[in-house]
Design an enzyme around this catalytic site. Structure first.
Site: not given
Ligand code: URA
Length: 443
Positions: A176, A202
């Site tokens: 990510d 996350k």
């Molecule tokens: N927050 C995130 O962690 N990812 C996104 O894609 C949008 C907001």
């Protein structure tokens, strides 16, 4: 994919995966696992992942693909586990919050200490700015010395001793981290599958037991319609529950910026006002609504989040948190946080009532002032930002300031100011009011 002693052997290749999605097909589990792993290890090129992200942006993903993509991103790194931690002999009430991204959305900053003061333990893996929206880490790093690069043992210690740690995702879902930075500079942020998988990879990896999501609706949100934001919220709640995290979501308004400041340090200053028992009504309302949900889902009974703002305990917890993460607590005096030296003020052309202020335009203006990035890894300006002097529905006198823009690089002012053209008005009547909290979504 199969393995031999030297590592994975795959018959997959990036052009075929990109082509499948480009032509509207569904990616196989094997293709998703391979592409996320190979990209994280640097074997799929940035250009190839950019093309795949654009194909996903244009073609979307099935529910099954989103779940598999999220699981592959979680598997790209470690998954933290705090279930062994105890305070006063009892397991910690682990709970976190995440927003899908908004303009002026500084809520994490007052919210985390409110929940700490209510007895929760918040392991907050926070992000940097994305597109036109700001990031909690960029804002908090405007406090001199504050660092989000803390070790796992420090996170554990802070959760036990203080009740929170705010940290860069680091080795959590590293896929990510790379994809998030790439989306930021390839115009591929506004995608339901990519937002849902980014947020949830996350949050599942960070080791929280419970999660409250803030899914934004309106011009400043990444997704245009309420229906899409609702679908995003539902998708994220399902992903959380499938991975054993008690998850619920609020749908909240993001048609107009939250509060009266947008940017980095200026948003910390406004958060401090909230922690001191003042601050704009909308910021206070959303902070308390999310705090109540967090306390409820974490099983913290008989607590009153509003009382922690009135009696100063939330402010005390914020100062403890900043100090623990290296921040200079004395600089929390507003005058000592950075504010861009170069300014431009937009004044009212007539007397009347402030109309709606378009959140997307404000977000883009603040990004142009230097609060966000246009290439990966760029240093943001902590002092870049905007003050909104009149909120929708407030009385305006001809000639008085409506917006003040701040930057450290004066050539940015003209482009930022022109983003605001047509994004606000002063009229004879107040604009229609909208509820800040639109709905609550749980399974
Ligand atoms: N927050 C995130 O962690 N990812 C996104 O894609 C949008 C907001």
């Amino acid at each position: 994919m199969s393995f031999d002693a030297a590592g994975p052997i795959s018959h997959l290749d990036a052009p075929s995966v990109i082509r499948t999605k480009r032509d509207g097909g569904a990616l196989s589990d094997e293709a998703i696992d391979w592409v996320i792993d190979a990209y994280t290890r640097g074997e799929v090129a940035e250009a190839q992942m950019s093309a795949l992200l654009m194909a996903i942006f244009l073609r979307g993903m099935t529910g099954h693909e989103i779940a598999r993509w999220t699981a592959a991103m979680i598997a790209s790194g470690e998954r933290l586990d705090f279930s062994d931690l105890r305070r006063d002999g009892k397991p910690l009430a682990l709970v976190d919050k995440h927003s899908t991204g908004g303009v002026g959305d500084k809520i994490t900053i007052p919210l985390v200490p409110v929940v700490m003061a209510c007895g929760g333990a918040v392991p907050q893996a926070a992000g940097r700015g994305l597109g036109h929206t700001g990031g909690t880490l960029d804002k908090l790093e405007s406090i001199p010395g504050f660092t989000a690069e803390i070790t796992k043992s420090q996170i554990r210690q802070q959760l036990c001793d203080l009740g929170a740690a705010i940290f860069a995702a680091g080795e959590l879902a590293p896929a990510d981290r790379k994809i998030y930075a790439l989306r930021d500079v390839t115009a591929t942020t506004e995608s339901l599958p990519l937002i849902a998988s980014s947020v949830m990879s996350k949050k599942i990896a960070e080791g929280t037991k419970a999660l409250v999501l803030d899914s934004k609706v309106g011009s400043g949100a990444f997704l245009d319609s309420e229906a899409e934001s609702r679908e995003l919220a539902r998708t994220m709640v399902e992903l959380g529950v499938e991975h054993g995290v008690q998850t619920r979501a609020l749908l909240t308004d993001m048609q107009t910026p939250l509060g009266r400041t947008v940017g980095n340090a200026v948003e910390v200053v406004e958060s401090l006002e909230v922690l001191a028992g003042g601050g704009p009504d909308d910021v206070v309302e959303l902070t308390l609504a999310l705090a109540r949900e967090m306390c409820d889902v974490a099983g913290l009974d008989g607590v009153d989040p509003a009382q922690t703002l009135r009696d100063g305990t939330a402010m005390d917890r914020f100062r403890d948190l900043v100090a623990a993460q290296g921040g200079d607590v004395d600089s929390l005096d507003a005058a000592m946080l950075p504010l861009g030296q170069h300014t431009e003020t937009i004044s009212a052309p007539r007397s009347g009532t402030m109309g709606d202020i378009d959140a997307m335009a404000v977000g883009l203006a603040v990004w142009r002032l230097g609060a966000g990035r246009s290439v990966p890894g760029e240093q943001v300006q902590f002092g870049a930002g905007m003050r909104i002097h009149r909120k929708p529905g407030e009385a305006v006198a001809a000639g008085e300031p409506l917006f003040t823009l701040y930057t450290e690089t004066p050539h940015r002012l003209a482009a930022a100011a022109s983003e605001l053209d047509g994004a606000w008005s002063v009229g004879d009547h107040a604009p229609p009011t909208r509820p800040l909290i639109i709905d609550r979504i749980s399974m």
